[in-house]
Design a protein around this motif. Structure first.
Motif, PDB file in Angstrom:
ATOM      1  N   THR A 197      -6.941  -3.242  -7.499  1.00  0.00           N
ATOM      2  CA  THR A 197      -5.789  -2.659  -6.826  1.00  0.00           C
ATOM      3  C   THR A 197      -4.560  -2.468  -7.714  1.00  0.00           C
ATOM      4  OG1 THR A 197      -4.997  -4.800  -6.043  1.00  0.00           O
ATOM      5  CG2 THR A 197      -6.536  -3.612  -4.612  1.00  0.00           C
ATOM      6  N   THR A 223       1.018  -4.660   9.522  1.00  0.00           N
ATOM      7  CA  THR A 223       0.129  -3.572   9.109  1.00  0.00           C
ATOM      8  C   THR A 223       0.700  -2.216   9.513  1.00  0.00           C
ATOM      9  OG1 THR A 223      -1.836  -4.962   9.111  1.00  0.00           O
ATOM     10  CG2 THR A 223      -2.196  -2.603   9.351  1.00  0.00           C
ATOM     11  N   ARG A 277       1.847   0.680   6.829  1.00  0.00           N
ATOM     12  CA  ARG A 277       1.348   2.064   6.847  1.00  0.00           C
ATOM     13  C   ARG A 277       2.504   3.066   6.962  1.00  0.00           C
ATOM     14  NH1 ARG A 277      -3.505   0.228  10.404  1.00  0.00           N
ATOM     15  NH2 ARG A 277      -5.116   0.075   8.791  1.00  0.00           N
ATOM     16  N   ASP A 322      -4.599  -4.874   1.496  1.00  0.00           N
ATOM     17  CA  ASP A 322      -5.560  -4.087   2.268  1.00  0.00           C
ATOM     18  C   ASP A 322      -5.033  -2.681   2.554  1.00  0.00           C
ATOM     19  OD1 ASP A 322      -7.212  -6.322   2.276  1.00  0.00           O
ATOM     20  OD2 ASP A 322      -6.721  -6.885   4.345  1.00  0.00           O
ATOM     21  N   VAL A 323      -3.782  -2.577   3.004  1.00  0.00           N
ATOM     22  CA  VAL A 323      -3.220  -1.258   3.309  1.00  0.00           C
ATOM     23  C   VAL A 323      -2.998  -0.474   2.026  1.00  0.00           C
ATOM     24  CG1 VAL A 323      -1.265  -0.012   4.326  1.00  0.00           C
ATOM     25  CG2 VAL A 323      -2.199  -2.025   5.483  1.00  0.00           C
ATOM     26  N   THR A 362      -4.702  -0.597  -0.695  1.00  0.00           N
ATOM     27  CA  THR A 362      -6.008  -0.097  -1.112  1.00  0.00           C
ATOM     28  C   THR A 362      -6.435   1.091  -0.251  1.00  0.00           C
ATOM     29  OG1 THR A 362      -6.620  -2.290  -1.902  1.00  0.00           O
ATOM     30  CG2 THR A 362      -8.416  -0.751  -1.483  1.00  0.00           C
ATOM     31  N   GLU A 363      -6.170   1.006   1.026  1.00  0.00           N
ATOM     32  CA  GLU A 363      -6.469   2.106   1.956  1.00  0.00           C
ATOM     33  C   GLU A 363      -5.698   3.368   1.556  1.00  0.00           C
ATOM     34  OE1 GLU A 363      -4.661   2.702   6.334  1.00  0.00           O
ATOM     35  OE2 GLU A 363      -5.973   0.955   6.154  1.00  0.00           O
ATOM     36  N   GLY A 388      -6.549   4.259  -2.519  1.00  0.00           N
ATOM     37  CA  GLY A 388      -7.946   4.453  -2.902  1.00  0.00           C
ATOM     38  C   GLY A 388      -8.202   3.785  -4.245  1.00  0.00           C
TER      39      GLY A 388
END
Length: 127
Positions: free
Chosen positions: A16, A50, A54, A92-93, A95-96, A99
């Motif tokens: 990441t 989260t 985002r 996590d976000v 990485t989302e 990418g």
């Protein structure tokens, strides 16, 4: 062109982030001011980390889009978290959103300007 710098003399990074970023041939640089989770479609701060994360990333990407840039143009990202317990959710976000792109990255645990905000993200992009 953005090249990730991960010297073998340093501990291995992860999927990441990279230890450094070399930018060559760039003709444009965008400094994205600290973006915060304000505000969603209803004009409110989302209740969960989260959702805030985002929304904050969407704000960062909106600034980049205004300069005809995107995720792969990010060279450096600094994130301020209100509490270290949000670290994994942030990863996590991130990485989302990013990418496989791995910019240089710093995470700082600190008090945020508004008590409602759980994070702030600033960035530098080059193309």
């Amino acid at each position: 062109m953005i090249t990730q710098l991960d010297p073998p003399s340093l501990p291995a990074g992860n999927d990441t982030y990279t230890h450094g970023t070399l930018v060559t041939g760039a003709t444009r640089t965008v400094f994205v001011s600290g973006q915060v989770p304000w505000a969603d479609a209803e004009g409110k701060v989302p209740p969960t980390f989260t959702e805030q994360c985002r929304l904050t990333w969407r704000n960062v990407l909106a600034v980049l889009a205004e300069a005809d840039m995107g995720v792969t143009d990010l060279a450096k990202v600094t994130c301020y978290l209100a509490d270290r317990r949000y670290r994994q959710e942030f990863i996590d976000v991130r990485t989302e959103v990013l990418g496989g792109h791995r910019p240089a990255l710093t995470i700082i645990i600190t008090d945020i300007y508004s008590a409602d905000w759980l994070l702030e993200i600033e960035a530098v992009a080059m193309a």
